[in-house]
Write an enzyme that holds these catalytic residues in place. Structure first.
Site, short mmCIF file in Angstrom:
data_model
loop_
_atom_site.label_atom_id
_atom_site.label_comp_id
_atom_site.label_asym_id
_atom_site.label_seq_id
_atom_site.Cartn_x
_atom_site.Cartn_y
_atom_site.Cartn_z
N THR A 1 -1.94 5.49 2.00
CA THR A 1 -3.03 4.89 2.33
C THR A 1 -3.04 3.80 2.98
OG1 THR A 1 -2.77 4.60 -0.23
CG2 THR A 1 -3.89 2.69 0.58
N ARG B 1 -5.15 6.55 -7.88
CA ARG B 1 -4.28 7.52 -7.71
C ARG B 1 -3.98 8.36 -9.28
NH1 ARG B 1 0.42 7.68 -3.13
NH2 ARG B 1 0.00 9.83 -3.56
N LEU C 1 1.00 -1.03 0.11
CA LEU C 1 0.35 0.10 0.14
C LEU C 1 1.15 1.32 -0.20
CD1 LEU C 1 -2.94 -0.86 2.56
CD2 LEU C 1 -3.23 -0.66 0.59
N ASP C 2 0.78 1.97 -0.15
CA ASP C 2 1.31 3.39 -0.75
C ASP C 2 1.49 4.05 0.81
OD1 ASP C 2 1.71 3.18 -3.64
OD2 ASP C 2 0.19 4.67 -3.95
N MET C 3 2.52 4.81 0.70
CA MET C 3 2.75 5.10 2.42
C MET C 3 1.85 6.04 2.16
SD MET C 3 5.79 7.84 3.36
CE MET C 3 6.14 8.56 5.23
#
Length: 304
Positions: A142, A239, A138-140
């Site tokens: 998120t 995104r 997961l993105d930082m």
């Protein structure tokens, strides 16, 4: 050398099939690992090593032993983090699902880092003599459900289940504006942004297929809450896709021109539909929606 032992009883409702098909096609054991099971005679049926052509019947007991050198995956090596920071959503002897907080990296980018989620998970698993293996990221910015393999046995199986869409990941996001359709699909290849190495873009450099499905959950005057399922899992996919159709995610520091006005990126991995390796029991794992998502007026940063 570490070893992992499995005692698996064939369901009484299961169909008969050769041992080879059970190991490779149903249980998704990789070819190289399957070869090691045969060479080492580490697979038995009702206590006896059998030919892989042996027909497996309902009620048969299959025992498997895996060793460290059966796998090509290198052993993870993470500096100790803070075990108490690990928010466990679901756990078995093979799998851990955690609720990733916003603002924390999934894994360290440098060997010396100790403040990523996987540093914390490594400390949490240490008393169990387990190591964390990355299944997905997961993105930082998120938050939400993140799946972790606790051994190299189930790692390739989980990877196959994700690749074949048998494990499904669901997200919730607030986006700017209103959508014309109540549900739809964004099918647009994603590659690197040649002008900003932090970013990705539709039809960027070395673009690959990317498909995102969405459904409108709630609409406000100037923004929309959407539920999202990924058919592919590209970096920044959600995104980039919504920004590309003129509806960037609220609070996105990279793709929302107003992103720095909000307290966070409003993207949360709220559900993961898991199939457990070997038994294929369906499990629904949920991460509670952060309270800030329920605000009638999404929170902005206070003026300095």
């Amino acid at each position: 050398m570490q070893a992992w032992h499995y005692h698996l009883k064939r369901r009484l409702t299961a169909t008969e099939l050769p041992l080879r098909d059970l190991l490779r096609r149903e249980w998704l054991i990789p070819k190289s690992v399957y070869h090691q099971l045969r060479v080492k005679q580490h697979v038995t049926v009702n206590g006896v090593y059998q030919s892989v052509n042996t027909l497996i019947h309902p009620g048969d007991l299959i025992e498997l032993t895996f060793e460290t050198n059966d796998f090509r995956t290198p052993l993870p090596n993470y500096h100790a983090g803070q075990a108490a920071q690990t928010a466990v959503l679901y756990e078995t002897s093979d799998i851990l699902a955690v609720n990733k907080p916003i603002g924390q990296k999934t894994h360290p980018n440098q060997p010396w880092e100790n403040n990523s989620l996987f540093n914390d998970v490594a400390s949490y698993l240490e008393p169990q003599h387990c190591l964390p293996y990355i299944v997905h990221r997961l993105d930082m910015e998120t938050s939400g459900v993140l799946l972790v393999a606790k051994n190299p046995v189930v790692l390739p199986i989980l990877n196959r289940l994700i690749k074949t869409k048998r494990i499904k990941r669901h997200y919730i996001a607030w986006i700017h504006g209103q959508l014309n359709l109540q549900q739809g699909t964004i099918d647009a290849p994603i590659g690197r942004d040649p002008f900003d190495k932090r970013k990705r873009k539709v039809a960027g450099t070395n673009a690959v297929t990317a498909i995102t499905h969405y459904k409108v959950l709630k609409q406000a005057s100037d923004r929309t809450l959407v539920g999202i399922e990924l058919e592919t899992g590209r970096t920044h996919q959600i995104r980039v896709h919504f920004a590309s159709i003129g509806h960037p995610l609220v609070g996105d520091p990279l793709y929302d021109p107003q992103g720095n006005q909000y307290v966070r990126l409003f993207l949360h991995a709220d559900r993961l539909h898991l199939l457990t390796p070997f038994s294929y029991e369906p499990i629904l794992i949920k991460a509670p929606l952060p309270a800030v998502f329920n605000q009638k007026v999404l929170l902005k940063k206070l003026p300095k």
